[in-house]
Design a protein around this motif. Structure first.
Motif, PDB file in Angstrom:
ATOM      1  N   THR A 108      28.046  53.129  55.010  1.00 46.57           N
ATOM      2  CA  THR A 108      26.782  52.420  54.762  1.00 46.57           C
ATOM      3  C   THR A 108      25.602  53.321  55.087  1.00 46.57           C
ATOM      4  O   THR A 108      24.610  53.367  54.350  1.00 46.57           O
ATOM      5  CB  THR A 108      26.710  51.136  55.608  1.00 46.57           C
ATOM      6  N   GLN A 109      25.703  54.041  56.187  1.00 45.10           N
ATOM      7  CA  GLN A 109      24.639  54.971  56.572  1.00 45.10           C
ATOM      8  C   GLN A 109      24.449  56.054  55.509  1.00 45.10           C
ATOM      9  O   GLN A 109      23.319  56.404  55.148  1.00 45.10           O
ATOM     10  CB  GLN A 109      24.975  55.604  57.924  1.00 45.10           C
ATOM     11  N   LYS A 110      25.558  56.561  54.984  1.00 44.04           N
ATOM     12  CA  LYS A 110      25.500  57.586  53.930  1.00 44.04           C
ATOM     13  C   LYS A 110      24.878  57.020  52.660  1.00 44.04           C
ATOM     14  O   LYS A 110      24.048  57.670  52.003  1.00 44.04           O
ATOM     15  CB  LYS A 110      26.913  58.095  53.639  1.00 44.04           C
TER      16      LYS A 110
ATOM     17  N   HIS B  53      19.870  48.570  60.685  1.00 41.14           N
ATOM     18  CA  HIS B  53      20.842  49.088  61.649  1.00 41.14           C
ATOM     19  C   HIS B  53      22.248  49.107  61.032  1.00 41.14           C
ATOM     20  O   HIS B  53      23.131  48.348  61.453  1.00 41.14           O
ATOM     21  CB  HIS B  53      20.836  48.226  62.918  1.00 41.14           C
ATOM     22  N   PRO B  54      22.473  49.962  60.018  1.00 40.41           N
ATOM     23  CA  PRO B  54      23.822  50.040  59.423  1.00 40.41           C
ATOM     24  C   PRO B  54      24.820  50.571  60.456  1.00 40.41           C
ATOM     25  O   PRO B  54      24.534  51.534  61.164  1.00 40.41           O
ATOM     26  CB  PRO B  54      23.638  51.012  58.254  1.00 40.41           C
ATOM     27  N   ARG B  55      26.002  49.938  60.508  1.00 47.12           N
ATOM     28  CA  ARG B  55      26.988  50.317  61.524  1.00 47.12           C
ATOM     29  C   ARG B  55      28.025  51.306  60.990  1.00 47.12           C
ATOM     30  O   ARG B  55      28.393  52.252  61.673  1.00 47.12           O
ATOM     31  CB  ARG B  55      27.706  49.063  62.060  1.00 47.12           C
TER      32      ARG B  55
END
Length: 529
Positions: A253-255, A247-249
Protein backbone atom coordinates in the motif's frame (compact mmCIF):
# COMPACT_ATOMS: atom_id res chain seq x y z
CA UNK A 1 -26.99 -3.57 12.99
CA UNK A 2 -28.38 -4.14 9.50
CA UNK A 3 -26.71 -6.80 7.37
CA UNK A 4 -24.45 -5.67 4.48
CA UNK A 5 -25.90 -5.24 1.01
CA UNK A 6 -23.08 -7.37 -0.40
CA UNK A 7 -20.88 -9.71 1.56
CA UNK A 8 -17.93 -11.71 0.22
CA UNK A 9 -16.89 -14.37 2.72
CA UNK A 10 -13.51 -16.10 2.45
CA UNK A 11 -13.83 -16.36 -1.33
CA UNK A 12 -11.21 -18.19 -3.41
CA UNK A 13 -11.29 -18.24 -7.21
CA UNK A 14 -9.20 -20.52 -9.40
CA UNK A 15 -8.87 -21.48 -13.05
CA UNK A 16 -8.64 -25.20 -13.72
CA UNK A 17 -7.06 -26.44 -16.93
CA UNK A 18 -5.67 -29.90 -17.73
CA UNK A 19 -6.24 -30.92 -14.10
CA UNK A 20 -4.00 -28.04 -12.94
CA UNK A 21 -5.61 -25.44 -10.68
CA UNK A 22 -4.24 -21.89 -10.65
CA UNK A 23 -5.64 -19.77 -7.81
CA UNK A 24 -6.14 -16.08 -8.74
CA UNK A 25 -8.06 -14.91 -5.63
CA UNK A 26 -7.36 -16.36 -2.21
CA UNK A 27 -9.56 -16.10 0.91
CA UNK A 28 -11.06 -12.70 0.10
CA UNK A 29 -13.55 -11.10 2.50
CA UNK A 30 -15.29 -7.78 1.74
CA UNK A 31 -18.60 -6.12 2.56
CA UNK A 32 -20.53 -3.15 1.16
CA UNK A 33 -23.49 -1.45 2.85
CA UNK A 34 -26.31 0.37 1.08
CA UNK A 35 -25.27 3.95 0.26
CA UNK A 36 -21.58 3.11 0.68
CA UNK A 37 -18.65 3.06 -1.75
CA UNK A 38 -15.89 0.48 -1.49
CA UNK A 39 -12.86 1.05 -3.74
CA UNK A 40 -10.92 -2.03 -4.82
CA UNK A 41 -7.38 -1.08 -5.83
CA UNK A 42 -4.21 -2.95 -6.76
CA UNK A 43 -1.97 -3.71 -9.71
CA UNK A 44 -3.36 -5.28 -12.86
CA UNK A 45 -3.66 -9.04 -12.50
CA UNK A 46 -4.24 -8.80 -8.73
CA UNK A 47 -7.76 -10.25 -9.00
CA UNK A 48 -9.93 -7.10 -8.96
CA UNK A 49 -11.90 -7.70 -12.19
CA UNK A 50 -12.14 -11.47 -11.58
CA UNK A 51 -13.76 -10.71 -8.21
CA UNK A 52 -16.22 -8.30 -9.81
CA UNK A 53 -17.21 -10.76 -12.53
CA UNK A 54 -17.66 -13.52 -9.94
CA UNK A 55 -20.25 -11.48 -8.05
CA UNK A 56 -22.61 -11.83 -11.02
CA UNK A 57 -21.22 -15.26 -11.92
CA UNK A 58 -20.07 -14.06 -15.33
CA UNK A 59 -16.93 -16.19 -15.44
CA UNK A 60 -17.36 -19.42 -17.47
CA UNK A 61 -17.35 -22.52 -15.25
CA UNK A 62 -15.17 -24.36 -16.05
CA UNK A 63 -12.39 -23.20 -16.23
CA UNK A 64 -13.35 -20.90 -13.30
CA UNK A 65 -13.98 -22.74 -10.04
CA UNK A 66 -14.66 -21.59 -6.47
CA UNK A 67 -12.77 -23.85 -4.01
CA UNK A 68 -14.10 -22.04 -0.94
CA UNK A 69 -16.20 -19.14 0.36
CA UNK A 70 -19.48 -17.53 -0.66
CA UNK A 71 -20.95 -14.33 -2.11
CA UNK A 72 -24.13 -13.03 -0.44
CA UNK A 73 -26.40 -10.28 -1.77
CA UNK A 74 -29.07 -9.11 0.68
CA UNK A 75 -28.35 -12.27 2.65
CA UNK A 76 -28.93 -14.61 -0.33
CA UNK A 77 -26.15 -16.65 -1.95
CA UNK A 78 -25.12 -15.73 -5.47
CA UNK A 79 -22.37 -18.31 -5.75
CA UNK A 80 -24.82 -21.20 -5.46
CA UNK A 81 -27.86 -19.51 -7.06
CA UNK A 82 -29.57 -21.01 -10.13
CA UNK A 83 -29.47 -19.27 -13.52
CA UNK A 84 -33.14 -18.27 -13.10
CA UNK A 85 -32.35 -16.58 -9.77
CA UNK A 86 -29.30 -14.84 -11.24
CA UNK A 87 -31.34 -13.43 -14.14
CA UNK A 88 -33.55 -11.62 -11.61
CA UNK A 89 -30.49 -10.04 -10.03
CA UNK A 90 -28.35 -9.19 -13.07
CA UNK A 91 -29.17 -5.73 -14.37
CA UNK A 92 -32.22 -5.31 -12.10
CA UNK A 93 -30.56 -5.28 -8.68
CA UNK A 94 -26.86 -5.38 -9.55
CA UNK A 95 -25.57 -3.52 -12.61
CA UNK A 96 -22.03 -3.46 -13.94
CA UNK A 97 -19.93 -1.04 -15.95
CA UNK A 98 -17.38 -3.18 -17.76
CA UNK A 99 -13.72 -2.28 -18.25
CA UNK A 100 -13.66 -2.24 -22.06
CA UNK A 101 -16.65 -0.47 -23.67
CA UNK A 102 -15.80 -1.37 -27.28
CA UNK A 103 -16.13 -5.06 -26.42
CA UNK A 104 -19.21 -4.58 -24.23
CA UNK A 105 -21.26 -2.60 -26.78
CA UNK A 106 -22.83 -4.40 -29.75
CA UNK A 107 -21.14 -3.05 -32.92
CA UNK A 108 -24.22 -3.89 -35.05
CA UNK A 109 -26.78 -1.87 -33.06
CA UNK A 110 -27.22 1.86 -32.62
CA UNK A 111 -26.72 3.51 -29.25
CA UNK A 112 -30.46 4.16 -28.90
CA UNK A 113 -31.37 0.52 -29.57
CA UNK A 114 -28.91 -0.77 -26.98
CA UNK A 115 -30.04 1.69 -24.31
CA UNK A 116 -33.72 1.08 -25.06
CA UNK A 117 -33.17 -2.65 -24.69
CA UNK A 118 -32.04 -2.06 -21.10
CA UNK A 119 -35.16 -0.06 -20.21
CA UNK A 120 -37.47 -2.48 -22.02
CA UNK A 121 -36.05 -5.60 -20.35
CA UNK A 122 -35.50 -4.31 -16.84
CA UNK A 123 -38.14 -1.62 -16.38
CA UNK A 124 -40.76 -2.55 -19.00
CA UNK A 125 -40.77 0.95 -20.54
CA UNK A 126 -42.27 1.79 -23.94
CA UNK A 127 -40.21 3.54 -26.60
CA UNK A 128 -41.37 7.16 -26.24
CA UNK A 129 -40.95 7.56 -22.46
CA UNK A 130 -37.78 5.47 -22.74
CA UNK A 131 -36.36 7.83 -25.38
CA UNK A 132 -36.88 10.82 -23.08
CA UNK A 133 -35.11 9.04 -20.20
CA UNK A 134 -32.27 7.94 -22.49
CA UNK A 135 -31.65 11.52 -23.63
CA UNK A 136 -31.67 12.79 -20.03
CA UNK A 137 -29.23 10.10 -18.92
CA UNK A 138 -26.86 10.66 -21.89
CA UNK A 139 -26.82 14.36 -21.10
CA UNK A 140 -26.06 13.63 -17.43
CA UNK A 141 -23.04 11.49 -18.35
CA UNK A 142 -21.65 14.22 -20.60
CA UNK A 143 -22.65 13.28 -24.17
CA UNK A 144 -22.99 16.54 -26.10
CA UNK A 145 -26.12 16.95 -28.26
CA UNK A 146 -27.40 13.46 -27.31
CA UNK A 147 -30.37 13.58 -29.70
CA UNK A 148 -27.96 13.73 -32.66
CA UNK A 149 -25.97 10.73 -31.39
CA UNK A 150 -28.79 8.21 -30.86
CA UNK A 151 -28.43 6.70 -34.34
CA UNK A 152 -24.65 6.42 -34.09
CA UNK A 153 -22.96 3.04 -33.84
CA UNK A 154 -20.21 2.36 -31.25
CA UNK A 155 -17.38 2.75 -33.79
CA UNK A 156 -18.58 6.31 -34.52
CA UNK A 157 -17.94 7.36 -30.92
CA UNK A 158 -14.61 8.12 -29.27
CA UNK A 159 -13.30 5.81 -26.55
CA UNK A 160 -14.47 8.22 -23.84
CA UNK A 161 -17.91 8.57 -25.39
CA UNK A 162 -18.31 4.78 -25.56
CA UNK A 163 -17.39 4.62 -21.88
CA UNK A 164 -20.07 7.21 -21.07
CA UNK A 165 -22.68 5.20 -22.96
CA UNK A 166 -21.74 2.15 -20.88
CA UNK A 167 -22.14 4.19 -17.69
CA UNK A 168 -25.55 5.43 -18.89
CA UNK A 169 -26.59 1.84 -19.67
CA UNK A 170 -25.80 0.73 -16.12
CA UNK A 171 -27.44 3.73 -14.46
CA UNK A 172 -30.69 3.43 -16.43
CA UNK A 173 -31.62 0.31 -14.45
CA UNK A 174 -31.36 2.24 -11.15
CA UNK A 175 -29.63 -0.68 -9.39
CA UNK A 176 -29.22 -1.32 -5.67
CA UNK A 177 -25.57 -2.19 -6.24
CA UNK A 178 -23.37 -0.84 -9.02
CA UNK A 179 -20.08 -2.54 -9.88
CA UNK A 180 -17.88 -0.09 -11.77
CA UNK A 181 -14.73 -1.66 -13.27
CA UNK A 182 -12.40 1.19 -14.29
CA UNK A 183 -15.37 3.35 -15.39
CA UNK A 184 -13.35 6.56 -15.83
CA UNK A 185 -10.26 5.07 -17.51
CA UNK A 186 -10.87 6.65 -20.94
CA UNK A 187 -12.33 9.91 -19.65
CA UNK A 188 -10.65 13.29 -19.41
CA UNK A 189 -10.63 15.13 -16.08
CA UNK A 190 -13.62 17.36 -16.86
CA UNK A 191 -15.93 14.47 -17.75
CA UNK A 192 -14.39 12.39 -14.97
CA UNK A 193 -15.43 15.02 -12.42
CA UNK A 194 -18.93 15.07 -13.94
CA UNK A 195 -19.26 11.25 -13.76
CA UNK A 196 -17.99 11.10 -10.18
CA UNK A 197 -20.49 13.77 -9.15
CA UNK A 198 -23.28 11.85 -10.91
CA UNK A 199 -22.34 8.55 -9.23
CA UNK A 200 -22.23 10.23 -5.82
CA UNK A 201 -25.57 11.93 -6.50
CA UNK A 202 -27.25 8.66 -7.55
CA UNK A 203 -25.72 6.80 -4.63
CA UNK A 204 -27.45 9.21 -2.25
CA UNK A 205 -30.68 9.34 -4.28
CA UNK A 206 -31.08 5.54 -4.58
CA UNK A 207 -29.18 4.57 -1.40
CA UNK A 208 -27.07 2.56 -3.84
CA UNK A 209 -24.00 0.53 -2.91
CA UNK A 210 -20.98 1.04 -5.16
CA UNK A 211 -18.02 -1.29 -5.76
CA UNK A 212 -15.51 0.93 -7.55
CA UNK A 213 -12.51 -0.76 -9.17
CA UNK A 214 -9.77 1.62 -10.23
CA UNK A 215 -6.06 2.33 -10.31
CA UNK A 216 -6.62 6.10 -10.02
CA UNK A 217 -5.90 6.93 -6.39
CA UNK A 218 -7.06 10.54 -6.75
CA UNK A 219 -10.56 9.26 -7.57
CA UNK A 220 -10.46 6.84 -4.63
CA UNK A 221 -9.62 9.70 -2.29
CA UNK A 222 -12.60 11.75 -3.54
CA UNK A 223 -15.25 9.05 -3.90
CA UNK A 224 -14.68 6.06 -1.61
CA UNK A 225 -15.79 5.51 1.96
CA UNK A 226 -13.61 2.41 2.37
CA UNK A 227 -10.66 0.96 0.45
CA UNK A 228 -9.46 -2.62 -0.04
CA UNK A 229 -5.97 -3.14 -1.48
CA UNK A 230 -5.29 -6.33 -3.45
CA UNK A 231 -1.96 -7.89 -4.38
CA UNK A 232 -1.48 -11.26 -6.07
CA UNK A 233 -5.08 -12.29 -5.36
CA UNK A 234 -5.04 -11.40 -1.66
CA UNK A 235 -6.48 -8.45 0.22
CA UNK A 236 -3.37 -7.08 1.96
CA UNK A 237 -5.03 -4.07 3.61
CA UNK A 238 -8.55 -2.79 4.22
CA UNK A 239 -9.58 0.42 5.97
CA UNK A 240 -11.62 3.61 5.79
CA UNK A 241 -10.28 5.92 3.07
CA UNK A 242 -8.70 8.69 5.14
CA UNK A 243 -6.81 6.45 7.61
CA UNK A 244 -5.56 4.25 4.76
CA UNK A 245 -4.19 7.22 2.79
CA UNK A 246 -2.73 8.95 5.86
CA UNK A 247 -1.26 5.89 7.59
CA UNK A 248 -0.89 2.92 5.18
CA UNK A 249 0.30 -0.16 7.08
CA UNK A 250 1.23 -2.71 4.40
CA UNK A 251 4.45 -2.16 2.38
CA UNK A 252 2.57 -2.69 -0.90
CA UNK A 253 0.00 0.00 0.00
CA UNK A 254 2.85 2.36 0.84
CA UNK A 255 4.48 1.60 -2.52
CA UNK A 256 1.17 2.13 -4.35
CA UNK A 257 0.58 5.53 -2.75
CA UNK A 258 4.13 6.61 -3.53
CA UNK A 259 3.94 5.68 -7.23
CA UNK A 260 2.80 9.02 -8.67
CA UNK A 261 4.30 10.03 -12.07
CA UNK A 262 7.33 12.18 -11.43
CA UNK A 263 10.49 13.45 -13.06
CA UNK A 264 11.03 15.55 -16.16
CA UNK A 265 11.18 14.62 -19.85
CA UNK A 266 14.52 13.30 -21.10
CA UNK A 267 17.01 15.91 -22.24
CA UNK A 268 16.61 16.67 -25.93
CA UNK A 269 19.87 16.91 -27.90
CA UNK A 270 20.34 20.32 -29.50
CA UNK A 271 21.18 18.77 -32.88
CA UNK A 272 17.98 16.66 -33.11
CA UNK A 273 16.57 16.99 -36.65
CA UNK A 274 12.88 17.57 -37.34
CA UNK A 275 11.31 14.14 -37.84
CA UNK A 276 7.63 15.09 -38.28
CA UNK A 277 6.12 18.33 -39.53
CA UNK A 278 2.37 18.89 -39.69
CA UNK A 279 0.83 21.91 -41.40
CA UNK A 280 -2.87 22.90 -41.43
CA UNK A 281 -4.04 19.36 -40.70
CA UNK A 282 -7.82 18.95 -40.92
CA UNK A 283 -10.15 15.96 -40.66
CA UNK A 284 -13.81 16.17 -41.68
CA UNK A 285 -16.47 13.47 -41.60
CA UNK A 286 -19.47 13.70 -43.96
CA UNK A 287 -22.94 14.13 -42.44
CA UNK A 288 -25.44 12.00 -44.36
CA UNK A 289 -29.24 12.23 -44.18
CA UNK A 290 -32.28 10.74 -45.86
CA UNK A 291 -33.02 7.40 -47.51
CA UNK A 292 -30.22 7.80 -50.05
CA UNK A 293 -27.72 8.93 -47.38
CA UNK A 294 -26.79 12.09 -49.25
CA UNK A 295 -24.03 14.24 -47.81
CA UNK A 296 -25.60 17.39 -46.35
CA UNK A 297 -22.54 18.79 -44.61
CA UNK A 298 -19.35 17.94 -42.76
CA UNK A 299 -18.39 17.55 -39.13
CA UNK A 300 -14.85 18.83 -38.51
CA UNK A 301 -13.21 16.56 -35.96
CA UNK A 302 -9.94 18.48 -36.32
CA UNK A 303 -9.06 21.92 -37.68
CA UNK A 304 -5.80 23.69 -38.52
CA UNK A 305 -3.30 21.68 -36.46
CA UNK A 306 0.34 22.71 -36.85
CA UNK A 307 3.43 21.40 -35.07
CA UNK A 308 6.97 20.06 -35.50
CA UNK A 309 8.37 17.03 -33.71
CA UNK A 310 12.10 16.31 -33.55
CA UNK A 311 13.84 12.96 -33.19
CA UNK A 312 13.84 11.99 -29.52
CA UNK A 313 11.11 14.51 -28.65
CA UNK A 314 7.68 13.93 -27.08
CA UNK A 315 4.52 15.83 -27.93
CA UNK A 316 1.50 15.46 -25.66
CA UNK A 317 -2.03 15.81 -27.04
CA UNK A 318 -4.53 16.54 -24.28
CA UNK A 319 -8.17 17.52 -24.18
CA UNK A 320 -11.59 16.15 -23.42
CA UNK A 321 -12.95 12.97 -24.97
CA UNK A 322 -14.11 13.68 -28.55
CA UNK A 323 -11.76 16.66 -28.92
CA UNK A 324 -9.85 15.13 -31.84
CA UNK A 325 -6.84 13.54 -30.10
CA UNK A 326 -7.23 10.00 -31.45
CA UNK A 327 -8.36 11.42 -34.82
CA UNK A 328 -5.02 13.26 -35.04
CA UNK A 329 -3.13 10.02 -34.46
CA UNK A 330 -5.11 8.14 -37.10
CA UNK A 331 -4.59 10.96 -39.62
CA UNK A 332 -0.81 10.97 -39.05
CA UNK A 333 -0.77 7.20 -39.57
CA UNK A 334 -2.70 7.74 -42.82
CA UNK A 335 -5.46 5.44 -41.58
CA UNK A 336 -8.17 8.05 -42.21
CA UNK A 337 -8.49 10.74 -44.89
CA UNK A 338 -7.26 14.22 -44.02
CA UNK A 339 -6.38 17.58 -45.53
CA UNK A 340 -3.14 19.47 -44.98
CA UNK A 341 0.49 18.43 -45.02
CA UNK A 342 2.25 15.59 -43.17
CA UNK A 343 6.04 15.45 -43.65
CA UNK A 344 7.91 12.51 -42.11
CA UNK A 345 11.70 12.56 -42.33
CA UNK A 346 11.38 14.89 -45.31
CA UNK A 347 8.88 12.66 -47.13
CA UNK A 348 5.36 13.95 -48.04
CA UNK A 349 3.12 11.29 -46.51
CA UNK A 350 0.03 13.37 -47.34
CA UNK A 351 0.67 12.70 -51.04
CA UNK A 352 1.23 8.96 -50.71
CA UNK A 353 -1.22 6.15 -51.32
CA UNK A 354 -1.46 2.92 -49.33
CA UNK A 355 1.16 1.08 -51.39
CA UNK A 356 3.68 3.92 -51.08
CA UNK A 357 3.17 3.95 -47.29
CA UNK A 358 4.11 0.28 -46.80
CA UNK A 359 7.94 0.75 -46.72
CA UNK A 360 7.71 3.34 -43.88
CA UNK A 361 5.03 1.59 -41.79
CA UNK A 362 7.62 -0.08 -39.55
CA UNK A 363 9.10 3.33 -38.73
CA UNK A 364 5.78 4.67 -37.40
CA UNK A 365 4.03 2.42 -34.90
CA UNK A 366 0.90 2.82 -32.79
CA UNK A 367 -0.50 1.62 -29.50
CA UNK A 368 -4.29 1.86 -29.71
CA UNK A 369 -6.56 3.03 -26.92
CA UNK A 370 -8.48 -0.22 -26.44
CA UNK A 371 -6.04 -3.15 -26.25
CA UNK A 372 -8.74 -5.81 -26.20
CA UNK A 373 -10.17 -4.84 -29.59
CA UNK A 374 -6.71 -4.39 -31.16
CA UNK A 375 -5.38 -7.84 -30.16
CA UNK A 376 -6.44 -10.86 -32.19
CA UNK A 377 -8.15 -13.25 -29.72
CA UNK A 378 -7.24 -16.27 -31.87
CA UNK A 379 -3.48 -15.66 -31.70
CA UNK A 380 -1.30 -16.24 -28.67
CA UNK A 381 0.98 -13.51 -27.35
CA UNK A 382 4.03 -14.81 -29.22
CA UNK A 383 2.16 -14.68 -32.54
CA UNK A 384 0.71 -11.22 -31.78
CA UNK A 385 4.03 -9.59 -30.88
CA UNK A 386 6.07 -11.25 -33.65
CA UNK A 387 3.56 -10.36 -36.39
CA UNK A 388 5.41 -7.14 -37.29
CA UNK A 389 8.70 -9.01 -37.53
CA UNK A 390 7.14 -11.53 -39.93
CA UNK A 391 6.01 -8.70 -42.23
CA UNK A 392 8.98 -6.33 -42.05
CA UNK A 393 11.84 -8.74 -41.29
CA UNK A 394 11.12 -11.96 -43.21
CA UNK A 395 14.82 -12.87 -43.05
CA UNK A 396 14.57 -13.75 -39.33
CA UNK A 397 14.17 -17.37 -38.28
CA UNK A 398 11.40 -18.51 -35.91
CA UNK A 399 13.97 -18.88 -33.11
CA UNK A 400 15.29 -15.34 -33.67
CA UNK A 401 11.76 -13.90 -33.65
CA UNK A 402 10.91 -15.76 -30.45
CA UNK A 403 14.09 -14.50 -28.75
CA UNK A 404 13.19 -10.90 -29.64
CA UNK A 405 9.61 -11.41 -28.38
CA UNK A 406 10.89 -12.71 -25.04
CA UNK A 407 13.26 -9.77 -24.72
CA UNK A 408 10.60 -7.12 -25.39
CA UNK A 409 8.13 -8.85 -23.05
CA UNK A 410 10.66 -8.51 -20.25
CA UNK A 411 11.15 -4.83 -21.14
CA UNK A 412 7.43 -4.05 -20.65
CA UNK A 413 7.09 -6.11 -17.49
CA UNK A 414 5.52 -9.31 -18.86
CA UNK A 415 6.65 -12.80 -17.97
CA UNK A 416 8.09 -14.37 -21.18
CA UNK A 417 6.82 -17.75 -19.94
CA UNK A 418 3.26 -16.51 -20.67
CA UNK A 419 3.99 -16.01 -24.39
CA UNK A 420 1.88 -19.02 -25.39
CA UNK A 421 -1.25 -17.73 -23.62
CA UNK A 422 -4.10 -15.91 -25.38
CA UNK A 423 -5.26 -12.29 -24.73
CA UNK A 424 -8.37 -13.43 -22.82
CA UNK A 425 -6.09 -14.98 -20.18
CA UNK A 426 -4.60 -11.58 -19.27
CA UNK A 427 -5.93 -8.62 -17.31
CA UNK A 428 -6.69 -5.30 -19.03
CA UNK A 429 -3.39 -3.77 -17.94
CA UNK A 430 -1.44 -6.81 -19.11
CA UNK A 431 -3.14 -6.65 -22.53
CA UNK A 432 -2.04 -3.02 -22.80
CA UNK A 433 1.55 -4.09 -22.17
CA UNK A 434 1.23 -6.70 -24.92
CA UNK A 435 0.12 -3.93 -27.31
CA UNK A 436 3.09 -1.77 -26.28
CA UNK A 437 5.48 -4.70 -26.81
CA UNK A 438 4.04 -5.33 -30.29
CA UNK A 439 4.85 -1.75 -31.28
CA UNK A 440 8.27 -1.59 -29.61
CA UNK A 441 9.63 -4.76 -31.19
CA UNK A 442 10.07 -3.04 -34.59
CA UNK A 443 12.18 -0.27 -32.99
CA UNK A 444 10.32 2.55 -34.77
CA UNK A 445 11.42 6.19 -35.10
CA UNK A 446 7.98 7.54 -34.16
CA UNK A 447 5.29 6.00 -31.97
CA UNK A 448 1.72 7.19 -31.63
CA UNK A 449 0.67 6.27 -28.10
CA UNK A 450 -3.10 6.57 -27.67
CA UNK A 451 -3.78 6.44 -23.91
CA UNK A 452 -1.07 3.77 -23.42
CA UNK A 453 -1.11 3.95 -19.63
CA UNK A 454 -4.84 4.50 -19.07
CA UNK A 455 -5.56 0.92 -17.98
CA UNK A 456 -2.35 0.49 -15.96
CA UNK A 457 -2.04 0.85 -12.20
CA UNK A 458 0.36 3.47 -10.85
CA UNK A 459 3.22 1.07 -10.12
CA UNK A 460 3.18 -0.42 -13.64
CA UNK A 461 2.57 3.04 -15.12
CA UNK A 462 5.78 4.26 -13.49
CA UNK A 463 7.62 1.28 -15.00
CA UNK A 464 6.21 1.98 -18.48
CA UNK A 465 7.13 5.68 -18.27
CA UNK A 466 10.66 4.79 -17.19
CA UNK A 467 10.82 2.30 -20.09
CA UNK A 468 9.63 4.89 -22.61
CA UNK A 469 12.20 7.38 -21.37
CA UNK A 470 15.06 4.86 -21.55
CA UNK A 471 14.05 3.83 -25.08
CA UNK A 472 13.85 7.47 -26.08
CA UNK A 473 17.42 8.08 -24.91
CA UNK A 474 18.74 4.85 -26.44
CA UNK A 475 17.08 5.05 -29.86
CA UNK A 476 16.13 8.77 -30.09
CA UNK A 477 12.49 7.74 -30.47
CA UNK A 478 9.82 10.39 -30.91
CA UNK A 479 6.46 10.03 -29.16
CA UNK A 480 3.07 11.49 -30.03
CA UNK A 481 1.50 10.90 -26.64
CA UNK A 482 -2.30 11.10 -26.47
CA UNK A 483 -3.58 11.20 -22.91
CA UNK A 484 -5.99 12.75 -20.45
CA UNK A 485 -3.61 12.13 -17.54
CA UNK A 486 -1.87 15.48 -17.19
CA UNK A 487 0.69 14.23 -14.65
CA UNK A 488 1.87 11.58 -17.10
CA UNK A 489 2.08 14.15 -19.92
CA UNK A 490 4.09 16.50 -17.73
CA UNK A 491 6.54 13.73 -16.81
CA UNK A 492 7.12 12.54 -20.39
CA UNK A 493 6.48 15.33 -22.89
CA UNK A 494 8.52 18.30 -24.08
CA UNK A 495 5.62 19.98 -25.90
CA UNK A 496 1.87 19.92 -25.34
CA UNK A 497 -1.11 20.73 -27.56
CA UNK A 498 -4.47 21.31 -25.87
CA UNK A 499 -7.49 20.45 -28.03
CA UNK A 500 -11.17 21.23 -27.51
CA UNK A 501 -13.85 20.16 -30.01
CA UNK A 502 -11.25 19.78 -32.75
CA UNK A 503 -9.67 23.21 -32.24
CA UNK A 504 -6.27 24.03 -30.76
CA UNK A 505 -6.84 26.22 -27.71
CA UNK A 506 -3.21 26.32 -26.57
CA UNK A 507 0.17 24.83 -27.42
CA UNK A 508 3.77 25.30 -26.41
CA UNK A 509 6.54 23.91 -24.19
CA UNK A 510 5.08 21.62 -21.55
CA UNK A 511 6.60 23.45 -18.59
CA UNK A 512 5.30 26.82 -19.79
CA UNK A 513 1.75 25.61 -20.51
CA UNK A 514 1.46 23.77 -17.18
CA UNK A 515 2.97 26.62 -15.13
CA UNK A 516 1.37 29.62 -16.86
CA UNK A 517 -1.62 28.46 -18.97
CA UNK A 518 -2.98 31.18 -21.22
CA UNK A 519 -6.39 29.61 -22.04
CA UNK A 520 -9.24 29.30 -19.56
CA UNK A 521 -9.91 25.73 -20.70
CA UNK A 522 -6.31 24.72 -19.94
CA UNK A 523 -6.60 26.28 -16.48
CA UNK A 524 -9.79 24.28 -15.92
CA UNK A 525 -8.05 21.02 -16.90
CA UNK A 526 -5.16 21.74 -14.53
CA UNK A 527 -7.51 22.63 -11.66
CA UNK A 528 -9.45 19.36 -11.96
CA UNK A 529 -6.47 16.99 -12.25
Amino acid sequence: MTSPLLSIDGLSIAFRQNNVERRVVDNLSLSINAGETLALVGESGSGKSVTALSILRLLPTPPAVYPQGDILFQGQTLLHASEAQLRKVRGNKIAMIFQEPMVSLNPLHTIEKQLYEVLSLHRGMRREPARAEILTCLERVGIRQPASRLNDYPHQLSGGERQRVMIAMALLTRPQLLIADEPTTALDVTVQAQILHLLDELKRELNMGLLFITHNLNIVKKLADNVAVMQNGQCVEQNATRPLFNHPRHPYTQKLLASEPEGDPVALPADSPVLLRVADLQVAFPLRRGIFRRTVGHHYALRNLNFELRAGESLGLVGESGSGKSTTGLALLRLIASQGEIWFDGQPLHQWNRKQMLPVRHRIQVVFQDPNSSLNPRLDVLQIIEEGLRVHHPELTAQQREAQVMEVMQEVGLDPETRHRYPAEFSGGQRQRIAIARALILKPDLMVLDEPTSSLDRTVQAQILALLKSLQVKHRLAWLFISHDLEVVRSLCHQVVVLKQGEVVEQGPCGQVFTSPAAEYTRQLLTLR
